[in-house]
Design a protein around this motif. Structure first.
Motif, PDB file in Angstrom:
ATOM      1  N   PHE A 123       0.850  -1.183   0.000  1.00 41.66           N
ATOM      2  CA  PHE A 123       0.000   0.000   0.000  1.00 41.66           C
ATOM      3  C   PHE A 123       0.885   1.232   0.000  1.00 41.66           C
ATOM      4  N   GLU A 181       2.568   0.069   3.901  1.00 34.76           N
ATOM      5  CA  GLU A 181       2.401  -1.266   4.448  1.00 34.76           C
ATOM      6  C   GLU A 181       2.637  -2.285   3.355  1.00 34.76           C
ATOM      7  N   TYR A 221       1.199   5.428  -0.195  1.00 36.24           N
ATOM      8  CA  TYR A 221       0.450   6.644   0.069  1.00 36.24           C
ATOM      9  C   TYR A 221       1.396   7.828  -0.044  1.00 36.24           C
ATOM     10  N   PRO A 254      -5.519  -4.534   8.761  1.00 39.00           N
ATOM     11  CA  PRO A 254      -4.457  -3.605   8.338  1.00 39.00           C
ATOM     12  C   PRO A 254      -3.758  -3.015   9.552  1.00 39.00           C
ATOM     13  N   THR A 267      -3.998   2.632   5.625  1.00 36.74           N
ATOM     14  CA  THR A 267      -4.407   1.474   4.838  1.00 36.74           C
ATOM     15  C   THR A 267      -5.872   1.161   5.095  1.00 36.74           C
TER      16      THR A 267
END
Ligand SMILES: Nc1ncnc2c1ncn2[C@@H]1O[C@H](COP(=O)(O)OP(=O)(O)OP(=O)(O)O)[C@@H](O)[C@H]1O
Ligand SMILES: [Mg+2]
Lengths: 282, 252
Positions: free
Chosen positions: B219, B227, B221, B238, B243
């Motif tokens: 993930f 993550e 961002y 999560p 997430t």
């Protein structure tokens, strides 16, 4: 709204449509008249003898345009050999480098070249080729005509290649295909119809040029295929026959004009056919 | 580790001064499907385009950090050699319009000027089209233009084109986002089939797709890898709040 209003609007509408059609017709009229006139005057002259024999000396009757047809074809070939590779290369450069000093210079040159009178281009070819070689030649004519072809080829190549989606180039590069092969094997083939059309249109444009040939290819009443010797061409032959005081030669000028017009028309039609038929769907 | 195909270490990517990837660490093992998720503009496309060095084709683009492909440093390899080992499938299907289906599959060989016997090429074409589950639909039309196919078929043709090169890893940038639901589920099935012997890095916005297809998920961002772990675990529990917010659709 009343019925009268609608009626008046409809009448205006019809009037407008009528005017547009009439003006369009008027603008086409000269074209058809020219074609009609040349065909009427020219077609009766065309026969085996006219196509396959050489011009005769003053006083003898008969003769034809064989040397001029061969000369024009040779001039087309020569100028294409020079201008097609250069023009396509420049077009590729422009489409690949949208900005930059060289690109801007090329674009400006193309515009200037397009506006340069053909007789001036003839003088340039005279200075570059005729003067150093000390003789009029097919080669110098080819150089002059190739300069005239360049702007059209460069422009159409650039415009065609610009329309080719970037994701095709990416697909090729992502397969590890080097840049130059991507251009040659993916980008150029995808634009082939546009580029061919541009070449044919540029050939059609120069086929009838007379001015740049006057002091380059010069003209030659004999058959010649040596590129270092003066060579005849259809426009030059038309000029020569038309300027003579003999009625028979005047009719020959019409016959040669007819051949020239048919040739140009054919080139344009082929160009249209190619661009329609070989068009690549992306 | 021996079965590591792609290793990304402290990797950053730039557009001019704009740092769009920040010290990303990521490891993809052989025959694993790794999904890359994250909100729009977070740098997913940039990351996978760094793997085959397509990123550097953009003027002003730059990178820092390390990436290795099966123990070879990606950024010291010749890009054209690297790209033959890394397959890429784009968001929009992009078969070559001048080529037939057959030629499209072997485009990687043909365009690179690699000469092979006809029988060898036939084998590659058949095998690649079978692997991309397109063979049955096109086997009688191999010499038709690839652009006559439907969007989903075109995308599978592009997958076949990438598979034909036997890549170490297949990069997929939202490969189903331009397709209808039926073609999408066909391609998802294909991925499930393929992952037995192909390593894939799959960018997707579709959470269900990631859940169905991938083994691990990263993930991202705002250019940071937030993550990274087994998909199932990440989707159920999560670790990071961002997430969780993404998975529950708080931003997208
Ligand atoms: N050609 C470019 N030039 C400059 N900046 C770019 C370019 N392409 C992308 N960026 C910037 O890089 C950042 C990451 O973009 P990227 O395309 O990797 O995002 P993404 O995660 O793939 O988004 P999406 O889900 O919308 O595809 C964005 O902020 C974007 O503005
Ligand atoms: Mg993207």
């Amino acid at each position: 709204m009343t019925g009268g209003h609608v009626g008046r609007r409809l009448a205006k509408d019809t009037l407008f449509k009528g005017a547009v059609c009439l003006l369009a017709f008027l603008s086409l009229l000269p074209l058809f008249l020219i074609l009609y006139y040349i065909t009427m005057k020219g077609i009766s002259v065309i026969n085996w003898d006219f196509l396959f024999s050489l011009p005769r000396p003053i006083g003898e009757s008969g003769g034809g345009v064989a040397n001029a047809v061969v000369g024009t074809l040779m001039l087309i070939a020569l100028s294409s050999v020079i201008s097609v590779p250069c023009g396509i290369a420049a077009g590729i450069y422009l489409s690949e480098n949208k900005t930059g000093k060289l690109s801007n210079t090329i674009r400006l040159s193309v515009i200037v070249l397009q506006g340069t009178p053909s007789i001036v281009i003839g003088i340039i070819a005279y200075l570059w080729v005729v003067a150093p070689l000390k003789t009029f030649s097919a080669l110098s004519g080819g150089v002059a005509l190739s300069i005239m072809m360049l702007p059209v080829i460069i422009k159409t190549t650039e415009e065609t290649l610009k329309l080719i989606p970037y994701h095709l180039k990416e697909a090729s590069l992502a397969l590890g295909v080097p840049y130059y092969r991507t251009i040659l094997k993916v980008v150029l083939p995808s634009g082939i119809s546009g580029i061919l059309t541009g070449i044919l249109l540029s050939v059609a444009r120069i086929t009838g040029e007379t001015a740049p040939l006057l002091f380059t290819a010069f003209g030659n009443q004999f058959m010649n295929v040596n590129i270092f010797k003066p060579i005849d061409s259809l426009p030059y032959r038309i000029f020569y026959y038309a300027m003579s005081p003999y009625p028979e030669w005047h009719s020959f000028a019409w016959g040669a004009s007819f051949i020239l017009v048919v040739l140009t028309l054919a080139l344009n039609l082929i160009a249209r056919g190619i661009s329609a038929k070989w068009k690549i769907q992306f | 580790m021996e079965d590591t195909v792609l290793k990304v270490e402290k990797f950053s990517a730039f557009f001019g001064d704009n740092r769009v990837l920040k010290d990303v660490d990521l490891t993809v093992r052989r025959n694993v499907v790794a999904a890359l998720m994250g909100p729009s503009g977070c740098g997913k496309t940039t990351l996978i385009r760094c793997v085959n060095r397509m990123h550097e084709l953009i003027p002003g683009a730059g990178v820092a950090g390390k990436m290795t492909l099966v123990d070879e440093d990606i950024y010291t390899m010749q890009p054209i050699i690297l790209r033959r080992k890394v397959g890429m499938v784009f968001q929009k299907p992009n078969p070559f319009p001048t080529m037939s289906i057959y030629e499209n599959v072997i485009a990687g060989y043909k365009l690179n000027g690699i000469r092979m016997a006809k029988s060898e090429l036939d084998t590659i074409v058949e095998r690649s089209l079978k692997r991309s589950a397109l063979w049955d639909e096109v086997k009688d039309a191999l010499h038709r233009k690839g652009t006559f196919l439907s969007g989903g078929q075109q995308q599978r043709l592009c997958i076949a084109r990438a598979l034909a090169m036997n890549p170490e890893i297949l990069l997929l940038d939202e490969p189903t986002s331009a397709l209808d639901p039926k073609s999408t589920s066909q391609i998802e099935e294909l991925f499930v089939e393929l992952k037995r012997n192909v390593t894939m890095l799959l960018v997707t916005h579709n959470i269900a797709q990631a859940a169905r297809v991938s083994d691990v998920t990263a993930f991202i961002y705002l250019g940071e890898l937030v993550e990274f772990g087994p998909t199932e675990k990440m989707f159920t529990v999560p670790k990071d709040k961002r997430t969780e917010e993404y998975l529950t659709g708080k931003f997208g």
